[in-house]
Design a protein around this motif. Sequence first.
Motif, PDB file in Angstrom:
ATOM      1  N   ASN A  40       0.627  -1.329  -0.287  1.00  0.00           N
ATOM      2  CA  ASN A  40      -0.019   0.065  -0.214  1.00  0.00           C
ATOM      3  C   ASN A  40       1.000   1.293   0.139  1.00  0.00           C
ATOM      4  OD1 ASN A  40      -0.784   0.447   2.809  1.00  0.00           O
ATOM      5  ND2 ASN A  40       0.137  -1.432   2.831  1.00  0.00           N
ATOM      6  N   SER A  41       0.292   2.466  -0.824  1.00  0.00           N
ATOM      7  CA  SER A  41       1.574   3.212  -0.807  1.00  0.00           C
ATOM      8  C   SER A  41       0.288   4.609   0.357  1.00  0.00           C
ATOM      9  CB  SER A  41       1.349   3.832  -2.515  1.00  0.00           C
ATOM     10  OG  SER A  41       2.034   3.227  -3.269  1.00  0.00           O
ATOM     11  N   LYS A  42       1.025   5.909   0.671  1.00  0.00           N
ATOM     12  CA  LYS A  42       0.855   6.323   1.276  1.00  0.00           C
ATOM     13  C   LYS A  42       1.899   8.019   0.466  1.00  0.00           C
ATOM     14  CE  LYS A  42      -2.347   4.744   4.268  1.00  0.00           C
ATOM     15  NZ  LYS A  42      -3.328   4.368   4.436  1.00  0.00           N
ATOM     16  N   ASN A  43       0.928   8.844   1.088  1.00  0.00           N
ATOM     17  CA  ASN A  43       1.371  10.435   1.122  1.00  0.00           C
ATOM     18  C   ASN A  43       1.922  10.930   2.463  1.00  0.00           C
ATOM     19  OD1 ASN A  43       1.569  10.669  -1.712  1.00  0.00           O
ATOM     20  ND2 ASN A  43      -0.444  10.770  -1.145  1.00  0.00           N
ATOM     21  N   GLN A  44       3.131  11.736   1.925  1.00  0.00           N
ATOM     22  CA  GLN A  44       3.823  12.063   4.128  1.00  0.00           C
ATOM     23  C   GLN A  44       3.819  13.053   3.287  1.00  0.00           C
ATOM     24  OE1 GLN A  44       5.568   7.324   4.986  1.00  0.00           O
ATOM     25  NE2 GLN A  44       6.053   9.353   6.204  1.00  0.00           N
ATOM     26  N   ILE A  45       4.148  14.008   4.753  1.00  0.00           N
ATOM     27  CA  ILE A  45       4.808  14.720   4.853  1.00  0.00           C
ATOM     28  C   ILE A  45       5.136  15.783   5.711  1.00  0.00           C
ATOM     29  CG2 ILE A  45       2.726  16.296   6.060  1.00  0.00           C
ATOM     30  CD1 ILE A  45       2.337  19.168   4.126  1.00  0.00           C
ATOM     31  N   GLY A  46       6.362  16.668   6.061  1.00  0.00           N
ATOM     32  CA  GLY A  46       7.131  16.879   6.525  1.00  0.00           C
ATOM     33  C   GLY A  46       8.452  18.029   6.471  1.00  0.00           C
ATOM     34  N   TRP A  47       9.437  18.675   6.914  1.00  0.00           N
ATOM     35  CA  TRP A  47      10.154  19.904   6.410  1.00  0.00           C
ATOM     36  C   TRP A  47      11.404  19.576   5.586  1.00  0.00           C
ATOM     37  CZ3 TRP A  47      14.763  19.116   9.556  1.00  0.00           C
ATOM     38  CH2 TRP A  47      15.163  18.313  10.300  1.00  0.00           C
ATOM     39  N   THR A  48      12.002  19.681   5.714  1.00  0.00           N
ATOM     40  CA  THR A  48      13.596  19.832   4.920  1.00  0.00           C
ATOM     41  C   THR A  48      14.460  21.166   5.408  1.00  0.00           C
ATOM     42  OG1 THR A  48      14.796  19.431   3.136  1.00  0.00           O
ATOM     43  CG2 THR A  48      12.667  20.802   2.658  1.00  0.00           C
ATOM     44  N   LEU A  49      15.535  21.134   5.571  1.00  0.00           N
ATOM     45  CA  LEU A  49      16.584  21.604   6.073  1.00  0.00           C
ATOM     46  C   LEU A  49      17.739  21.098   5.044  1.00  0.00           C
ATOM     47  CD1 LEU A  49      17.195  24.197   7.589  1.00  0.00           C
ATOM     48  CD2 LEU A  49      18.267  23.057   9.799  1.00  0.00           C
ATOM     49  N   GLY A  50      19.008  22.225   4.744  1.00  0.00           N
ATOM     50  CA  GLY A  50      20.127  22.071   4.069  1.00  0.00           C
ATOM     51  C   GLY A  50      20.839  23.310   3.626  1.00  0.00           C
ATOM     52  N   GLY A  51      21.744  23.294   2.288  1.00  0.00           N
ATOM     53  CA  GLY A  51      22.356  23.933   2.091  1.00  0.00           C
ATOM     54  C   GLY A  51      23.031  23.410   0.744  1.00  0.00           C
ATOM     55  N   GLY A  52      23.641  24.660   0.302  1.00  0.00           N
ATOM     56  CA  GLY A  52      24.731  24.635  -1.088  1.00  0.00           C
ATOM     57  C   GLY A  52      25.548  25.799  -1.437  1.00  0.00           C
ATOM     58  N   ALA A  53      26.179  25.482  -3.108  1.00  0.00           N
ATOM     59  CA  ALA A  53      26.784  26.775  -3.551  1.00  0.00           C
ATOM     60  C   ALA A  53      26.368  25.839  -5.291  1.00  0.00           C
ATOM     61  CB  ALA A  53      28.087  25.962  -3.372  1.00  0.00           C
ATOM     62  N   GLU A  54      26.171  27.521  -5.523  1.00  0.00           N
ATOM     63  CA  GLU A  54      26.397  28.100  -6.858  1.00  0.00           C
ATOM     64  C   GLU A  54      26.433  28.758  -7.210  1.00  0.00           C
ATOM     65  OE1 GLU A  54      21.995  29.005  -9.779  1.00  0.00           O
ATOM     66  OE2 GLU A  54      21.921  28.946  -7.852  1.00  0.00           O
ATOM     67  N   TYR A  55      27.104  28.304  -8.877  1.00  0.00           N
ATOM     68  CA  TYR A  55      28.247  29.070  -9.885  1.00  0.00           C
ATOM     69  C   TYR A  55      27.554  29.983 -10.603  1.00  0.00           C
ATOM     70  CZ  TYR A  55      32.149  30.660 -12.268  1.00  0.00           C
ATOM     71  OH  TYR A  55      32.897  31.372 -13.236  1.00  0.00           O
ATOM     72  N   ALA A  56      27.787  31.016 -10.621  1.00  0.00           N
ATOM     73  CA  ALA A  56      26.898  31.078 -12.414  1.00  0.00           C
ATOM     74  C   ALA A  56      27.831  31.594 -13.612  1.00  0.00           C
ATOM     75  CB  ALA A  56      26.169  32.798 -12.233  1.00  0.00           C
ATOM     76  N   ILE A  57      28.049  30.589 -14.296  1.00  0.00           N
ATOM     77  CA  ILE A  57      28.878  30.290 -15.870  1.00  0.00           C
ATOM     78  C   ILE A  57      28.560  31.566 -16.265  1.00  0.00           C
ATOM     79  CG2 ILE A  57      29.536  28.883 -18.145  1.00  0.00           C
ATOM     80  CD1 ILE A  57      28.453  26.962 -16.571  1.00  0.00           C
TER      81      ILE A  57
END
Length: 202
Positions: free
Chosen positions: A141-158
């Motif tokens: 059986n399949s279910k939908n779940q809901i919660g939260w997320t936290l993180g970080g990163g780096a981006e470079y503009a070519i």
Amino acid sequence: MKSTILAGVSLAALLAVPAAAADLAYKAPAAYAPPPMAFTWTGFYIGANAGYGWGTADWSPDIDGFIGGLQAGYNWQGAGPLVLGVETDIQYADVSSGIFSLDYFGTVRARIGYAFDQVLVYGTGGLAYGGGTYETWGLSNSKNQIGWTLGGGAEYAINNNWSVKGEYLYVDLGEESYQTLTGPRDVGVSSNILRAGVNYRF
């Protein structure tokens, strides 16, 4: 004799006037070239990403596998290096064990970053949602779940339009009750996401 000298002096003076006038001729200033515009992160963007997820699901061995999806967002940068933004993404996921499978997930997140010209370092967090499948003894059986997320990163503009990024997210989808042959079973799901992506900026 005096008249000859006078005539010579007069002739020399007449020849000197055009030369002096030429020296006093107007010289146009060099053409003004405005300085290049400073790079800005402000604007809308869309993109794609792919990566790897691993984590835990209660009553199941550890889950792991491939993820890939699409993202879209908007950044705003004022006169300084602070960059504020919002981003949403939707991911296909094959992060599974033999019992539980995270089939998809998505997020809606705020972003806050610091720009070093064409390099942006940021933190991000917000809402997370997803869908899982729990299977034991042939009962699935399949279910939908809901919660939260936290993180970080780096981006470079070519350049002004294209950028590449690397990002880590911790995703906690909370608990959902799945049916088993022995009755309902509450399954909590959390996952670590490591992914790389490319964005097209408008």
